[in-house]
Design an enzyme around this catalytic site. Structure first.
Site: not given
Length: 183
Positions: A167, A157, A36, A118
């Site tokens: 993303d 994602h 992500h 992330e």
């Protein structure tokens, strides 16, 4: 080289336990890695607000954009900062709340069987050398510890929630990343 403890934490990561997780369904194998991106406020880096969000401590009055985040309960297993620093919020054996409504290879609810990473960034700005290095080392450790995460079970994602998410975006260099995890 990163190592993963018997408690499913990366030994070299800064640990910031999030309250936003739960148990994975019984008998569910960890078999997917989802990449992500996030920045708070959008396109601003190094603010500390990502950690605040994942820890349930975000002051939603600190920036006008944060109004949209009020009451949001979300987490990822790890965040990789622009400098390459690795933060871990949820142990890998637990279900972080990162993917939302999602599906991979016809199996819904990716949070049940995925690890969410992330990258501090945006869909359109290049990621840093340090981020790619940290992500490659983390991926290698994850694939060693959770062998069902093969290269073809690593995704973005944008691919598991294509009508909802974009993303890590066009700025993520998938070819480079896959080369890096093989070196």
């Amino acid at each position: 080289m990163f190592t993963i403890s018997s408690q499913h934490w990366v030994n070299q990561a800064k640990q910031l336990p999030s309250p936003y997780f739960n148990q994975r369904p019984v008998g569910t194998a960890i078999s997917l890695l989802v990449i992500h991106n996030i920045s708070l406020p959008p396109a601003q880096f190094g603010t500390g607000y990502i950690a605040d969000l994942f820890l349930g401590q975000l002051d939603c009055d600190a920036h006008p954009y944060f109004h949209y985040l009020r009451g949001l309960e979300v987490s990822a297993h790890c965040v990789i900062s622009r400098t390459g620093e690795l933060l871990q919020f949820v142990p890998f054996d637990k279900r972080a709340w990162h993917a939302g409504a999602s599906s991979f290879a016809g199996v819904t609810n990716c949070n049940d069987y995925a690890i969410g990473i992330e990258l501090e960034g945006t869909d359109t700005q290049p990621y840093t050398e340090a981020q790619y290095q940290t992500l490659a080392m983390l991926t290698q450790a994850l694939q060693q510890h959770y062998p069902q995460i093969s290269d073809n079970r690593i995704t973005g994602h944008q691919f598991i929630a294509p009508l909802r998410k974009s993303d890590p975006g066009l700025s993520f260099d998938w070819s480079r990343y896959f080369r890096d995890i093989k070196s």
